[in-house]
Design a protein around this motif. Structure first.
Motif, PDB file in Angstrom:
ATOM      1  N   CYS A  63      29.910  24.942  20.962  1.00 17.92           N
ATOM      2  CA  CYS A  63      29.536  25.238  22.338  1.00 17.92           C
ATOM      3  C   CYS A  63      30.346  26.434  22.826  1.00 17.92           C
ATOM      4  CB  CYS A  63      29.796  24.041  23.246  1.00 17.92           C
ATOM      5  SG  CYS A  63      29.488  24.420  24.988  1.00 17.92           S
ATOM      6  N   PHE A  64      29.638  27.487  23.190  1.00 16.59           N
ATOM      7  CA  PHE A  64      30.307  28.690  23.681  1.00 16.59           C
ATOM      8  C   PHE A  64      30.791  28.512  25.117  1.00 16.59           C
ATOM      9  CE2 PHE A  64      27.744  30.054  20.133  1.00 16.59           C
ATOM     10  CZ  PHE A  64      28.599  30.899  19.437  1.00 16.59           C
ATOM     11  N   GLY A  65      30.341  27.427  25.742  1.00 18.70           N
ATOM     12  CA  GLY A  65      30.777  27.168  27.117  1.00 18.70           C
ATOM     13  C   GLY A  65      32.117  26.466  27.169  1.00 18.70           C
ATOM     14  N   CYS A  66      32.261  25.369  26.371  1.00 17.76           N
ATOM     15  CA  CYS A  66      33.490  24.564  26.457  1.00 17.76           C
ATOM     16  C   CYS A  66      34.303  24.594  25.168  1.00 17.76           C
ATOM     17  CB  CYS A  66      33.176  23.123  26.846  1.00 17.76           C
ATOM     18  SG  CYS A  66      32.234  22.201  25.631  1.00 17.76           S
ATOM     19  N   GLY A  67      33.767  25.248  24.152  1.00 19.48           N
ATOM     20  CA  GLY A  67      34.547  25.394  22.923  1.00 19.48           C
ATOM     21  C   GLY A  67      34.507  24.194  22.003  1.00 19.48           C
ATOM     22  N   THR A  68      33.698  23.194  22.367  1.00 17.95           N
ATOM     23  CA  THR A  68      33.581  22.025  21.495  1.00 17.95           C
ATOM     24  C   THR A  68      32.761  22.381  20.266  1.00 17.95           C
ATOM     25  OG1 THR A  68      33.628  20.604  23.429  1.00 17.95           O
ATOM     26  CG2 THR A  68      32.842  19.606  21.391  1.00 17.95           C
ATOM     27  N   GLY A  69      33.181  21.937  19.128  1.00 15.78           N
ATOM     28  CA  GLY A  69      32.427  22.202  17.909  1.00 15.78           C
ATOM     29  C   GLY A  69      32.781  21.232  16.825  1.00 15.78           C
ATOM     30  N   GLY A  70      32.000  21.281  15.753  1.00 11.29           N
ATOM     31  CA  GLY A  70      32.294  20.399  14.632  1.00 11.29           C
ATOM     32  C   GLY A  70      31.059  20.088  13.819  1.00 11.29           C
ATOM     33  N   SER A  71      31.124  19.004  13.128  1.00 12.58           N
ATOM     34  CA  SER A  71      30.025  18.601  12.249  1.00 12.58           C
ATOM     35  C   SER A  71      29.052  17.707  12.996  1.00 12.58           C
ATOM     36  CB  SER A  71      30.592  17.847  11.043  1.00 12.58           C
ATOM     37  OG  SER A  71      31.077  16.593  11.484  1.00 12.58           O
ATOM     38  N   VAL A  72      28.017  17.308  12.294  1.00 15.14           N
ATOM     39  CA  VAL A  72      27.052  16.377  12.880  1.00 15.14           C
ATOM     40  C   VAL A  72      27.738  15.060  13.222  1.00 15.14           C
ATOM     41  CG1 VAL A  72      26.305  15.496  10.607  1.00 15.14           C
ATOM     42  CG2 VAL A  72      24.778  15.312  12.590  1.00 15.14           C
ATOM     43  N   ILE A  73      28.752  14.716  12.435  1.00 16.28           N
ATOM     44  CA  ILE A  73      29.494  13.475  12.698  1.00 16.28           C
ATOM     45  C   ILE A  73      30.303  13.604  13.985  1.00 16.28           C
ATOM     46  CG2 ILE A  73      31.318  11.959  11.830  1.00 16.28           C
ATOM     47  CD1 ILE A  73      30.322  12.801   8.969  1.00 16.28           C
ATOM     48  N   ASP A  74      30.905  14.785  14.178  1.00 16.47           N
ATOM     49  CA  ASP A  74      31.644  15.029  15.428  1.00 16.47           C
ATOM     50  C   ASP A  74      30.691  14.985  16.622  1.00 16.47           C
ATOM     51  OD1 ASP A  74      34.110  15.503  14.095  1.00 16.47           O
ATOM     52  OD2 ASP A  74      33.369  17.489  13.523  1.00 16.47           O
ATOM     53  N   PHE A  75      29.502  15.573  16.420  1.00 16.13           N
ATOM     54  CA  PHE A  75      28.511  15.629  17.500  1.00 16.13           C
ATOM     55  C   PHE A  75      28.136  14.215  17.955  1.00 16.13           C
ATOM     56  CE2 PHE A  75      24.126  15.877  19.070  1.00 16.13           C
ATOM     57  CZ  PHE A  75      24.246  16.879  20.026  1.00 16.13           C
ATOM     58  N   VAL A  76      27.764  13.390  17.000  1.00 12.36           N
ATOM     59  CA  VAL A  76      27.342  12.024  17.320  1.00 12.36           C
ATOM     60  C   VAL A  76      28.523  11.198  17.829  1.00 12.36           C
ATOM     61  CG1 VAL A  76      26.432   9.885  16.321  1.00 12.36           C
ATOM     62  CG2 VAL A  76      25.392  12.084  15.733  1.00 12.36           C
ATOM     63  N   GLY A  77      29.691  11.435  17.249  1.00 13.65           N
ATOM     64  CA  GLY A  77      30.883  10.725  17.698  1.00 13.65           C
ATOM     65  C   GLY A  77      31.187  11.014  19.157  1.00 13.65           C
ATOM     66  N   ARG A  78      31.107  12.295  19.527  1.00 15.59           N
ATOM     67  CA  ARG A  78      31.377  12.677  20.917  1.00 15.59           C
ATOM     68  C   ARG A  78      30.299  12.134  21.842  1.00 15.59           C
ATOM     69  NH1 ARG A  78      34.672  16.367  22.983  1.00 15.59           N
ATOM     70  NH2 ARG A  78      36.263  17.223  21.601  1.00 15.59           N
ATOM     71  N   LEU A  79      29.069  12.208  21.368  1.00 13.36           N
ATOM     72  CA  LEU A  79      27.931  11.796  22.181  1.00 13.36           C
ATOM     73  C   LEU A  79      28.025  10.318  22.557  1.00 13.36           C
ATOM     74  CD1 LEU A  79      25.533  13.421  23.174  1.00 13.36           C
ATOM     75  CD2 LEU A  79      24.258  12.671  21.152  1.00 13.36           C
ATOM     76  N   PHE A  80      28.423   9.502  21.591  1.00 11.96           N
ATOM     77  CA  PHE A  80      28.417   8.045  21.813  1.00 11.96           C
ATOM     78  C   PHE A  80      29.827   7.453  21.849  1.00 11.96           C
ATOM     79  CE2 PHE A  80      24.338   9.015  19.718  1.00 11.96           C
ATOM     80  CZ  PHE A  80      23.481   8.601  20.721  1.00 11.96           C
ATOM     81  N   HIS A  81      30.818   8.321  21.927  1.00  8.74           N
ATOM     82  CA  HIS A  81      32.211   7.863  21.985  1.00  8.74           C
ATOM     83  C   HIS A  81      32.540   6.946  20.814  1.00  8.74           C
ATOM     84  CE1 HIS A  81      32.176   9.637  25.939  1.00  8.74           C
ATOM     85  NE2 HIS A  81      31.111   8.915  26.232  1.00  8.74           N
ATOM     86  N   LEU A  82      32.271   7.451  19.618  1.00 11.58           N
ATOM     87  CA  LEU A  82      32.547   6.676  18.414  1.00 11.58           C
ATOM     88  C   LEU A  82      33.581   7.406  17.565  1.00 11.58           C
ATOM     89  CD1 LEU A  82      28.816   6.011  17.458  1.00 11.58           C
ATOM     90  CD2 LEU A  82      30.404   4.317  18.381  1.00 11.58           C
ATOM     91  N   ASP A  83      34.348   6.652  16.819  1.00 12.41           N
ATOM     92  CA  ASP A  83      35.229   7.302  15.849  1.00 12.41           C
ATOM     93  C   ASP A  83      34.361   7.782  14.687  1.00 12.41           C
ATOM     94  OD1 ASP A  83      34.649   5.083  14.319  1.00 12.41           O
ATOM     95  OD2 ASP A  83      36.682   4.292  14.298  1.00 12.41           O
ATOM     96  N   PRO A  84      34.922   8.601  13.803  1.00 12.84           N
ATOM     97  CA  PRO A  84      34.090   9.189  12.737  1.00 12.84           C
ATOM     98  C   PRO A  84      33.304   8.153  11.936  1.00 12.84           C
ATOM     99  CG  PRO A  84      36.208  10.281  12.791  1.00 12.84           C
ATOM    100  CD  PRO A  84      36.286   9.153  13.782  1.00 12.84           C
TER     101      PRO A  84
END
Ligand SMILES: [Zn+2]
Length: 209
Positions: A63-84
């Motif tokens: 994300c160029f707005g907030c600098g968040t980035g990572g893999s698909v696992i990071d994406f889903v983890g952040r989205l649903f507040h899950l650990d890897p």
């Protein structure tokens, strides 16, 4: 749980790799309701925005707005507040990946497993006792059956007196249902004492004869 995770750490590493290879971040984003524009951007779910600044790549996002980035696992983890591992499980479920990522056993499941092991041990101990006891009971019955009516020793007299009881115990232990066997097990002191008394005094007969 930590124990389990440690022992299968290698397995999980492979699972992370496999998930990243099999599910693209764009696929995941689409599945969870974020349709990328033609340039492959979505509105960032991790910071409030109206113009898409989160770019989806084949193997990740940024994300160029907030600098968040990572893999698909990071994406889903952040989205649903899950650990890897939780994110991997979610992806495994939603994309039917069929990965070996069953949930770790709950406390109740662990307790049930512990109890099963305990029961197995108790059952083995009991089976050992029962086999040993059956040998003695049968020997005691034989003592009664082979007694010479004209020359009955003390132990033979005892065996004859308790023959029915001995036969009952023998039948229960060899053919009874578990609850019946357990009843005898509860009274085992009596059973053991009687058999011991009959069998331990056996040699007296040969001395007497
Ligand atoms: Zn963002």
């Amino acid at each position: 749980m930590s124990e389990r995770r440690d022992s299968s750490a290698g397995l999980h590493l492979n699972i992370y790799v496999e998930v990243r290879e099999r599910v693209s971040t764009a696929e995941a984003a689409r599945y969870y309701g974020y349709e990328p524009n033609r340039a492959g951007f979505i509105c960032c779910p991790f910071h409030g925005e109206r113009t898409p600044s989160l770019k989806l790549y084949a193997d990740g996002f940024y994300c160029f707005g907030c600098g968040t980035g990572g893999s698909v696992i990071d994406f889903v983890g952040r989205l649903f507040h899950l650990d890897p591992l939780g994110a991997v499980r979610r992806l495994d479920q939603d994309f039917h990946l069929g990965l070996p990522v069953g949930c770790p056993p709950t406390a109740a499941e662990r307790e049930a497993a512990r109890r099963r092991r305990h029961t197995d041990e108790a059952r083995k101990l009991f089976a050992g006792w029962r086999d040993q006891m059956l040998l003695q009971i049968n020997a005691a019955i034989r003592t009664a059956n082979t007694a010479d009516p004209g020359n009955v020793t003390e132990s033979e007299a005892m065996a004859i007196r308790y023959r029915e009881t001995l036969e009952f115990w023998g039948n229960q232990l060899s053919g009874g249902v578990l609850s019946e066997q357990m009843e005898i097990f509860r009274d085992r002191e009596e059973v053991e004492r009687l058999c011991r008394t009959i069998l331990n005094s056996m040699p007296k007969k040969s001395q007497a004869a």
